[in-house]
Design a protein around this motif. Structure first.
Motif, PDB file in Angstrom:
ATOM      1  N   LEU A   1      67.350  38.258  60.331  1.00  0.00           N
ATOM      2  CA  LEU A   1      68.634  38.171  61.039  1.00  0.00           C
ATOM      3  C   LEU A   1      69.040  39.523  61.611  1.00  0.00           C
ATOM      4  O   LEU A   1      69.525  39.612  62.744  1.00  0.00           O
ATOM      5  CB  LEU A   1      69.724  37.658  60.103  1.00  0.00           C
ATOM      6  CG  LEU A   1      69.740  36.171  59.813  1.00  0.00           C
ATOM      7  CD1 LEU A   1      70.865  35.833  58.838  1.00  0.00           C
ATOM      8  CD2 LEU A   1      69.892  35.367  61.088  1.00  0.00           C
ATOM      9  N   GLN A   2      68.848  40.577  60.835  1.00  0.00           N
ATOM     10  CA  GLN A   2      69.199  41.915  61.307  1.00  0.00           C
ATOM     11  C   GLN A   2      68.345  42.315  62.510  1.00  0.00           C
ATOM     12  O   GLN A   2      68.848  42.912  63.467  1.00  0.00           O
ATOM     13  CB  GLN A   2      69.048  42.937  60.179  1.00  0.00           C
ATOM     14  CG  GLN A   2      70.098  42.782  59.104  1.00  0.00           C
ATOM     15  CD  GLN A   2      69.812  43.642  57.879  1.00  0.00           C
ATOM     16  OE1 GLN A   2      68.663  43.896  57.539  1.00  0.00           O
ATOM     17  NE2 GLN A   2      70.875  44.075  57.218  1.00  0.00           N
ATOM     18  N   LEU A   3      67.057  41.991  62.475  1.00  0.00           N
ATOM     19  CA  LEU A   3      66.170  42.321  63.599  1.00  0.00           C
ATOM     20  C   LEU A   3      66.547  41.541  64.859  1.00  0.00           C
ATOM     21  O   LEU A   3      66.557  42.093  65.958  1.00  0.00           O
ATOM     22  CB  LEU A   3      64.712  42.051  63.213  1.00  0.00           C
ATOM     23  CG  LEU A   3      64.111  42.998  62.186  1.00  0.00           C
ATOM     24  CD1 LEU A   3      62.742  42.487  61.718  1.00  0.00           C
ATOM     25  CD2 LEU A   3      63.992  44.395  62.756  1.00  0.00           C
ATOM     26  N   VAL A   4      66.854  40.260  64.693  1.00  0.00           N
ATOM     27  CA  VAL A   4      67.256  39.438  65.837  1.00  0.00           C
ATOM     28  C   VAL A   4      68.579  39.954  66.410  1.00  0.00           C
ATOM     29  O   VAL A   4      68.739  40.056  67.634  1.00  0.00           O
ATOM     30  CB  VAL A   4      67.364  37.946  65.441  1.00  0.00           C
ATOM     31  CG1 VAL A   4      68.027  37.127  66.544  1.00  0.00           C
ATOM     32  CG2 VAL A   4      65.986  37.394  65.113  1.00  0.00           C
ATOM     33  N   ALA A   5      69.513  40.314  65.536  1.00  0.00           N
ATOM     34  CA  ALA A   5      70.800  40.851  65.995  1.00  0.00           C
ATOM     35  C   ALA A   5      70.597  42.149  66.761  1.00  0.00           C
ATOM     36  O   ALA A   5      71.172  42.352  67.838  1.00  0.00           O
ATOM     37  CB  ALA A   5      71.734  41.073  64.807  1.00  0.00           C
ATOM     38  N   SER A   6      69.774  43.025  66.222  1.00  0.00           N
ATOM     39  CA  SER A   6      69.502  44.301  66.876  1.00  0.00           C
ATOM     40  C   SER A   6      68.839  44.100  68.235  1.00  0.00           C
ATOM     41  O   SER A   6      69.206  44.751  69.224  1.00  0.00           O
ATOM     42  CB  SER A   6      68.612  45.155  65.972  1.00  0.00           C
ATOM     43  OG  SER A   6      68.282  46.366  66.599  1.00  0.00           O
ATOM     44  N   ALA A   7      67.874  43.203  68.296  1.00  0.00           N
ATOM     45  CA  ALA A   7      67.203  42.916  69.565  1.00  0.00           C
ATOM     46  C   ALA A   7      68.179  42.322  70.572  1.00  0.00           C
ATOM     47  O   ALA A   7      68.151  42.661  71.762  1.00  0.00           O
ATOM     48  CB  ALA A   7      66.028  41.967  69.337  1.00  0.00           C
ATOM     49  N   SER A   8      69.067  41.449  70.116  1.00  0.00           N
ATOM     50  CA  SER A   8      70.048  40.829  71.005  1.00  0.00           C
ATOM     51  C   SER A   8      71.005  41.868  71.564  1.00  0.00           C
ATOM     52  O   SER A   8      71.307  41.871  72.762  1.00  0.00           O
ATOM     53  CB  SER A   8      70.843  39.757  70.262  1.00  0.00           C
ATOM     54  OG  SER A   8      69.985  38.746  69.799  1.00  0.00           O
ATOM     55  N   VAL A   9      71.488  42.747  70.714  1.00  0.00           N
ATOM     56  CA  VAL A   9      72.429  43.786  71.141  1.00  0.00           C
ATOM     57  C   VAL A   9      71.779  44.716  72.157  1.00  0.00           C
ATOM     58  O   VAL A   9      72.429  45.168  73.107  1.00  0.00           O
ATOM     59  CB  VAL A   9      72.960  44.570  69.921  1.00  0.00           C
ATOM     60  CG1 VAL A   9      73.691  45.826  70.341  1.00  0.00           C
ATOM     61  CG2 VAL A   9      73.877  43.686  69.091  1.00  0.00           C
ATOM     62  N   SER A  10      70.486  44.981  71.998  1.00  0.00           N
ATOM     63  CA  SER A  10      69.812  45.892  72.925  1.00  0.00           C
ATOM     64  C   SER A  10      69.613  45.277  74.313  1.00  0.00           C
ATOM     65  O   SER A  10      69.302  45.994  75.257  1.00  0.00           O
ATOM     66  CB  SER A  10      68.458  46.324  72.352  1.00  0.00           C
ATOM     67  OG  SER A  10      67.539  45.259  72.378  1.00  0.00           O
ATOM     68  N   CYS A  11      69.823  43.969  74.430  1.00  0.00           N
ATOM     69  CA  CYS A  11      69.609  43.277  75.715  1.00  0.00           C
ATOM     70  C   CYS A  11      70.900  43.028  76.499  1.00  0.00           C
ATOM     71  O   CYS A  11      70.839  42.465  77.589  1.00  0.00           O
ATOM     72  CB  CYS A  11      68.936  41.931  75.468  1.00  0.00           C
ATOM     73  SG  CYS A  11      67.281  42.069  74.797  1.00  0.00           S
ATOM     74  N   VAL A  12      72.029  43.410  75.961  1.00  0.00           N
ATOM     75  CA  VAL A  12      73.301  43.155  76.642  1.00  0.00           C
ATOM     76  C   VAL A  12      74.082  44.448  76.806  1.00  0.00           C
ATOM     77  O   VAL A  12      73.761  45.468  76.188  1.00  0.00           O
ATOM     78  CB  VAL A  12      74.153  42.110  75.870  1.00  0.00           C
ATOM     79  CG1 VAL A  12      73.460  40.760  75.827  1.00  0.00           C
ATOM     80  CG2 VAL A  12      74.464  42.593  74.470  1.00  0.00           C
ATOM     81  N   ARG A  13      75.120  44.388  77.616  1.00  0.00           N
ATOM     82  CA  ARG A  13      75.971  45.561  77.814  1.00  0.00           C
ATOM     83  C   ARG A  13      76.838  45.805  76.586  1.00  0.00           C
ATOM     84  O   ARG A  13      77.111  44.891  75.812  1.00  0.00           O
ATOM     85  CB  ARG A  13      76.891  45.343  79.025  1.00  0.00           C
ATOM     86  CG  ARG A  13      76.143  45.112  80.315  1.00  0.00           C
ATOM     87  CD  ARG A  13      77.069  44.674  81.400  1.00  0.00           C
ATOM     88  NE  ARG A  13      77.692  43.403  81.024  1.00  0.00           N
ATOM     89  CZ  ARG A  13      78.358  42.617  81.835  1.00  0.00           C
ATOM     90  NH1 ARG A  13      78.511  42.964  83.091  1.00  0.00           N
ATOM     91  NH2 ARG A  13      78.880  41.494  81.403  1.00  0.00           N
ATOM     92  N   ARG A  14      77.275  47.025  76.418  1.00  0.00           N
ATOM     93  CA  ARG A  14      78.141  47.353  75.277  1.00  0.00           C
ATOM     94  C   ARG A  14      79.453  46.577  75.330  1.00  0.00           C
ATOM     95  O   ARG A  14      80.057  46.287  74.311  1.00  0.00           O
ATOM     96  CB  ARG A  14      78.450  48.855  75.244  1.00  0.00           C
ATOM     97  CG  ARG A  14      77.290  49.706  74.817  1.00  0.00           C
ATOM     98  CD  ARG A  14      77.666  51.170  74.790  1.00  0.00           C
ATOM     99  NE  ARG A  14      78.901  51.398  74.071  1.00  0.00           N
ATOM    100  CZ  ARG A  14      78.995  52.046  72.920  1.00  0.00           C
ATOM    101  NH1 ARG A  14      77.923  52.552  72.373  1.00  0.00           N
ATOM    102  NH2 ARG A  14      80.171  52.214  72.326  1.00  0.00           N
ATOM    103  N   SER A  15      79.888  46.225  76.540  1.00  0.00           N
ATOM    104  CA  SER A  15      81.149  45.493  76.695  1.00  0.00           C
ATOM    105  C   SER A  15      81.007  44.012  76.395  1.00  0.00           C
ATOM    106  O   SER A  15      81.996  43.299  76.282  1.00  0.00           O
ATOM    107  CB  SER A  15      81.688  45.686  78.117  1.00  0.00           C
ATOM    108  OG  SER A  15      80.754  45.180  79.059  1.00  0.00           O
ATOM    109  N   ASP A  16      79.773  43.520  76.266  1.00  0.00           N
ATOM    110  CA  ASP A  16      79.548  42.107  75.940  1.00  0.00           C
ATOM    111  C   ASP A  16      79.755  41.867  74.451  1.00  0.00           C
ATOM    112  O   ASP A  16      79.582  42.754  73.638  1.00  0.00           O
ATOM    113  CB  ASP A  16      78.130  41.686  76.336  1.00  0.00           C
ATOM    114  CG  ASP A  16      77.914  41.706  77.832  1.00  0.00           C
ATOM    115  OD1 ASP A  16      78.886  41.570  78.587  1.00  0.00           O
ATOM    116  OD2 ASP A  16      76.752  41.861  78.251  1.00  0.00           O
ATOM    117  N   THR A  17      80.098  40.627  74.123  1.00  0.00           N
ATOM    118  CA  THR A  17      80.258  40.262  72.712  1.00  0.00           C
ATOM    119  C   THR A  17      79.039  39.497  72.275  1.00  0.00           C
ATOM    120  O   THR A  17      78.638  38.550  72.894  1.00  0.00           O
ATOM    121  CB  THR A  17      81.519  39.375  72.535  1.00  0.00           C
ATOM    122  OG1 THR A  17      82.651  40.127  72.942  1.00  0.00           O
ATOM    123  CG2 THR A  17      81.694  38.967  71.087  1.00  0.00           C
TER     124      THR A  17
END
Length: 96
Positions: free
Chosen positions: A80-96
């Motif tokens: 879950l942590q790896l998927v979350a990290s990968a997801s965050v790296s693919c979007v803008r900081r302003s995205d939720t």
């Protein structure tokens, strides 16, 4: 004359920390359901106000329960942590 000084910096930092903990998942640090619902409502209202579009994307991990059962909770949590990290790296900081 009596003067009392009180450093509010520490109290403010603690308040911000508690607010973050209340609005984010402990394991992944992603916004939790309460914050997500609020941000979706804001995005929809913004899109309607300015005649724009918004997008919500849901991600599902197939057979996640089997992974946790077979490999254990620690491996499931790490996934879950790896998927979350990968997801965050693919979007803008302003995205939720």
């Amino acid at each position: 004359m009596v003067s009392i000084f009180h450093d509010v910096g520490a109290a403010r930092a603690k308040t911000l920390e508690l607010s973050h903990l209340a609005q984010h998942d402990f394991l992944t640090d992603l916004p939790n359901r309460v914050l997500l619902n609020d941000r979706i409502a804001q995005a929809i209202a913004f899109a309607e106000r300015y005649t724009q579009e918004t997008c919500v994307m849901f991600v599902d991990l197939d057979h996640f329960k089997k992974i946790k059962r077979h490999y254990g909770h620690a491996v499931g949590d790490k996934l879950l942590q790896l998927v979350a990290s990968a997801s965050v790296s693919c979007v803008r900081r302003s995205d939720t």
